[in-house]
Design a protein around this motif. Structure first.
Motif, mmCIF file in Angstrom:
data_model
loop_
_atom_site.group_PDB
_atom_site.id
_atom_site.type_symbol
_atom_site.label_atom_id
_atom_site.label_comp_id
_atom_site.label_asym_id
_atom_site.label_seq_id
_atom_site.Cartn_x
_atom_site.Cartn_y
_atom_site.Cartn_z
ATOM 1 N N ALA A 1 0.831 -1.209 0.000
ATOM 2 C CA ALA A 1 0.000 0.000 0.000
ATOM 3 C C ALA A 1 0.865 1.258 0.000
ATOM 4 C CB ALA A 1 -0.936 -0.009 1.209
ATOM 5 N N LEU A 2 2.016 1.172 0.654
ATOM 6 C CA LEU A 2 2.913 2.330 0.722
ATOM 7 C C LEU A 2 3.596 2.605 -0.613
ATOM 8 C CD1 LEU A 2 4.581 1.737 4.204
ATOM 9 C CD2 LEU A 2 3.271 3.759 3.556
ATOM 10 N N VAL A 3 3.954 1.553 -1.346
ATOM 11 C CA VAL A 3 4.754 1.739 -2.571
ATOM 12 C C VAL A 3 3.919 1.652 -3.846
ATOM 13 C CG1 VAL A 3 6.781 0.766 -1.428
ATOM 14 C CG2 VAL A 3 5.319 -0.741 -2.770
ATOM 15 N N ARG A 4 2.642 1.396 -3.732
ATOM 16 C CA ARG A 4 1.816 1.160 -4.912
ATOM 17 C C ARG A 4 1.673 2.419 -5.754
ATOM 18 N NH1 ARG A 4 -4.041 2.439 -4.247
ATOM 19 N NH2 ARG A 4 -4.218 3.708 -2.366
ATOM 20 N N GLU A 5 1.379 2.188 -7.028
ATOM 21 C CA GLU A 5 1.022 3.290 -7.902
ATOM 22 C C GLU A 5 -0.381 3.791 -7.539
ATOM 23 O OE1 GLU A 5 1.754 2.862 -12.145
ATOM 24 O OE2 GLU A 5 2.730 0.953 -11.719
ATOM 25 N N ARG A 6 -0.581 5.070 -7.705
ATOM 26 C CA ARG A 6 -1.900 5.639 -7.413
ATOM 27 C C ARG A 6 -2.701 5.787 -8.695
ATOM 28 N NH1 ARG A 6 0.438 4.866 -3.174
ATOM 29 N NH2 ARG A 6 0.158 6.046 -1.244
ATOM 30 N N ARG A 7 -4.001 5.557 -8.580
ATOM 31 C CA ARG A 7 -4.905 5.808 -9.690
ATOM 32 C C ARG A 7 -5.885 6.896 -9.272
ATOM 33 N NH1 ARG A 7 -6.775 0.537 -13.044
ATOM 34 N NH2 ARG A 7 -8.334 2.068 -13.603
ATOM 35 N N PHE A 8 -6.353 7.623 -10.222
ATOM 36 C CA PHE A 8 -7.208 8.773 -9.917
ATOM 37 C C PHE A 8 -8.544 8.699 -10.663
ATOM 38 C CE2 PHE A 8 -2.749 9.959 -9.603
ATOM 39 C CZ PHE A 8 -2.673 10.382 -8.289
ATOM 40 N N ASP A 9 -8.941 7.456 -10.996
ATOM 41 C CA ASP A 9 -10.201 7.275 -11.706
ATOM 42 C C ASP A 9 -11.224 6.502 -10.889
ATOM 43 O OD1 ASP A 9 -8.983 4.850 -11.663
ATOM 44 O OD2 ASP A 9 -9.062 4.478 -13.831
ATOM 45 N N ASN B 1 3.323 0.021 -15.464
ATOM 46 C CA ASN B 1 3.395 1.093 -16.447
ATOM 47 C C ASN B 1 2.474 2.215 -16.005
ATOM 48 O OD1 ASN B 1 0.906 -0.007 -16.892
ATOM 49 N ND2 ASN B 1 1.146 -0.300 -19.088
ATOM 50 N N SER B 2 2.584 3.335 -16.650
ATOM 51 C CA SER B 2 1.735 4.461 -16.279
ATOM 52 C C SER B 2 0.293 4.126 -16.610
ATOM 53 C CB SER B 2 2.165 5.725 -17.030
ATOM 54 O OG SER B 2 3.496 6.040 -16.715
ATOM 55 N N PRO B 3 -0.657 4.535 -15.756
ATOM 56 C CA PRO B 3 -2.052 4.240 -16.048
ATOM 57 C C PRO B 3 -2.448 4.754 -17.427
ATOM 58 C CG PRO B 3 -1.811 5.082 -13.821
ATOM 59 C CD PRO B 3 -0.475 5.243 -14.485
ATOM 60 N N LYS C 1 -8.497 1.465 -18.048
ATOM 61 C CA LYS C 1 -8.913 0.480 -17.057
ATOM 62 C C LYS C 1 -8.508 -0.938 -17.423
ATOM 63 C CE LYS C 1 -13.145 -1.254 -14.851
ATOM 64 N NZ LYS C 1 -14.600 -1.103 -14.774
ATOM 65 N N SER C 2 -8.593 -1.284 -18.714
ATOM 66 C CA SER C 2 -8.394 -2.666 -19.122
ATOM 67 C C SER C 2 -6.940 -3.105 -19.059
ATOM 68 C CB SER C 2 -8.935 -2.881 -20.538
ATOM 69 O OG SER C 2 -8.194 -2.108 -21.460
ATOM 70 N N THR C 3 -5.989 -2.177 -19.107
ATOM 71 C CA THR C 3 -4.584 -2.573 -19.124
ATOM 72 C C THR C 3 -3.876 -2.278 -17.810
ATOM 73 O OG1 THR C 3 -3.926 -0.424 -20.022
ATOM 74 C CG2 THR C 3 -4.415 -2.177 -21.598
ATOM 75 N N ASN C 4 -4.571 -1.721 -16.832
ATOM 76 C CA ASN C 4 -3.899 -1.295 -15.615
ATOM 77 C C ASN C 4 -3.861 -2.371 -14.542
ATOM 78 O OD1 ASN C 4 -2.422 0.802 -14.545
ATOM 79 N ND2 ASN C 4 -4.120 1.547 -13.309
ATOM 80 N N ARG C 5 -4.871 -3.213 -14.497
ATOM 81 C CA ARG C 5 -4.891 -4.289 -13.509
ATOM 82 C C ARG C 5 -3.985 -5.433 -13.969
ATOM 83 N NH1 ARG C 5 -8.635 -5.716 -9.587
ATOM 84 N NH2 ARG C 5 -10.043 -4.082 -10.367
#
Length: 374
Positions: free
Chosen positions: A270-278, A288-290, A293-297
């Motif tokens: 949780a501390l090192v995870r990438e953040r999403r804003f959607d 990779n950069s968000p 939706k279909s390629t981020n998980r």
């Protein structure tokens, strides 16, 4: 193990023997047997160890495991009457005698692992045309590795490779990458499917810690009174969830407890995870950069590939391309490992009157929630 003459492999062995004899350090760190001081010390076994480490990129632990098998084979030849061949020149008859001797010397799980390592070496040389046959082929099939299993054995159909808990812990701890170490721990400690791990959102996780309160979204209502639990949602199907993941197969939702070690790993993630804003909060994400939706998980296929790559890199016996899946360590292997371990643990608990197998099946999602609540 009869050999052809004047082969390229034989020339390679001689060349490597000369090179290693002219160095004063072992070709595998911290393994004294790989410190070659004379050409005659570098034979078939040493060459295979050399290739494991320098060509296939296997770990020191893998090479140690192989050389332990070799040491037992050499001990057998030295102690046995009527064996008139060297350890690296065995036929099928001698190999069968070795197998019989070995199962009396070590635990059957260890015997199976040793024979399998020697089988891998002989098969490799056979494929190269260096050996005319493989005396160890098929010998592991006659070794019973289920002597300590009880009625929980129905869960063991996919656990053909037995790994000691301490060895598995060492392997997981040596993992590179924050996501993979959490995935491995999650699979072995909860018994969930790899698709269920990929489908987890942070709302499906309730961690009783101030960091979680600050970093993570509010847990779903099913977990509101269940700290340090995860929730597997049966409503997450292939139709409703992201692409590249399979749907959860459970018919009912399941709250699964997590221990302190897994809790700490999830907090770390949780501390090192990438953040999403959607508004989407998958626990495991691709690196990779968000984009959308279909390629981020993180997908189930990618996760499976990462698990088998980890197994292959850590130990030559844990995964091999083209081998029967039941003989490899895969994501499903962890599910079987969890199931058998938890069943035996519950059965060993005093004053435990419920059916241990039903409890484990309930946590696995194989039966209805009412079984867990009884």
């Amino acid at each position: 193990m009869p050999m052809t003459s004047d082969t390229d492999v034989e020339a390679e062995i001689q060349e490597r023997a000369q090179e290693e004899a002219n160095t004063d350090v072992p070709f595998v760190p911290n393994i004294s047997r790989t410190n070659i001081t004379a050409v005659e010390e570098f034979g078939d076994f040493e060459n295979h160890a050399w290739e494991l480490y320098n060509v296939k990129g296997k770990t020191v632990t893998t090479v140690e495991g192989f050389l332990s098998a070799v040491s037992k084979l050499e001990e057998f030849v030295e102690q046995s009457n009527g064996v008139n061949c060297s350890a690296d020149n065995m036929g099928k008859k001698e190999a069968k005698r070795f197998k019989s001797w070995l199962t009396d010397e070590v635990k059957e799980d260890t015997a199976s692992a040793y024979v399998n390592r020697l089988d891998n070496m002989a098969q490799s040389y056979l494929s190269d045309g260096y050996y005319l046959g493989n005396p160890f082929e098929g010998l592991t099939e006659g070794i019973n590795t289920s002597d300590s299993r009880d009625e929980s054995s129905s869960f063991q159909d996919n656990e053909r490779i037995t790994v000691d808990d301490s060895r598995l812990r060492e392997a997981i701890r040596s993992t590179h990458g924050s996501q993979l170490i959490v995935i491995l721990a999650l699979l072995v400690k909860t018994g969930i499917r790899v698709s269920e791990a990929c489908n987890l959102d942070w709302e499906d996780v309730n961690l009783d810690h101030s960091f979680a309160d600050d970093l993570l979204p509010t847990p779903r209502t099913e977990l509101s009174d269940m700290p340090d639990h995860i929730y597997i949602d049966p409503a997450k199907t292939e139709d409703t969830n992201d692409a590249y993941t399979k749907g959860n197969k459970r018919k009912v939702g399941t709250e699964i407890p997590i221990d302190g070690e897994l809790k700490r790993l999830l907090l770390w993630l949780a501390l090192v995870r990438e953040r999403r804003f959607d508004g989407q909060n998958p626990v495991f994400m691709v690196n990779n950069s968000p984009v959308d939706k279909s390629t981020n998980r993180l997908g189930t296929s990618t996760t499976g590939d990462r698990v088998t790559q980890w197994a292959d890199e850590y130990d030559d016996d844990w995964w091999e391309s083209g081998r029967d899946e039941k003989k490899n360590i895969t994501p499903h292997w962890f599910r079987a490992k969890f199931s058998s371990y938890m069943t035996r643990r519950l059965q060993a608990t005093e004053d435990f009157d419920a059916d241990a197998k039903d409890i484990v099946k309930g946590q696995r999602g194989d039966v209805g929630q009412d079984v867990l609540e009884d």
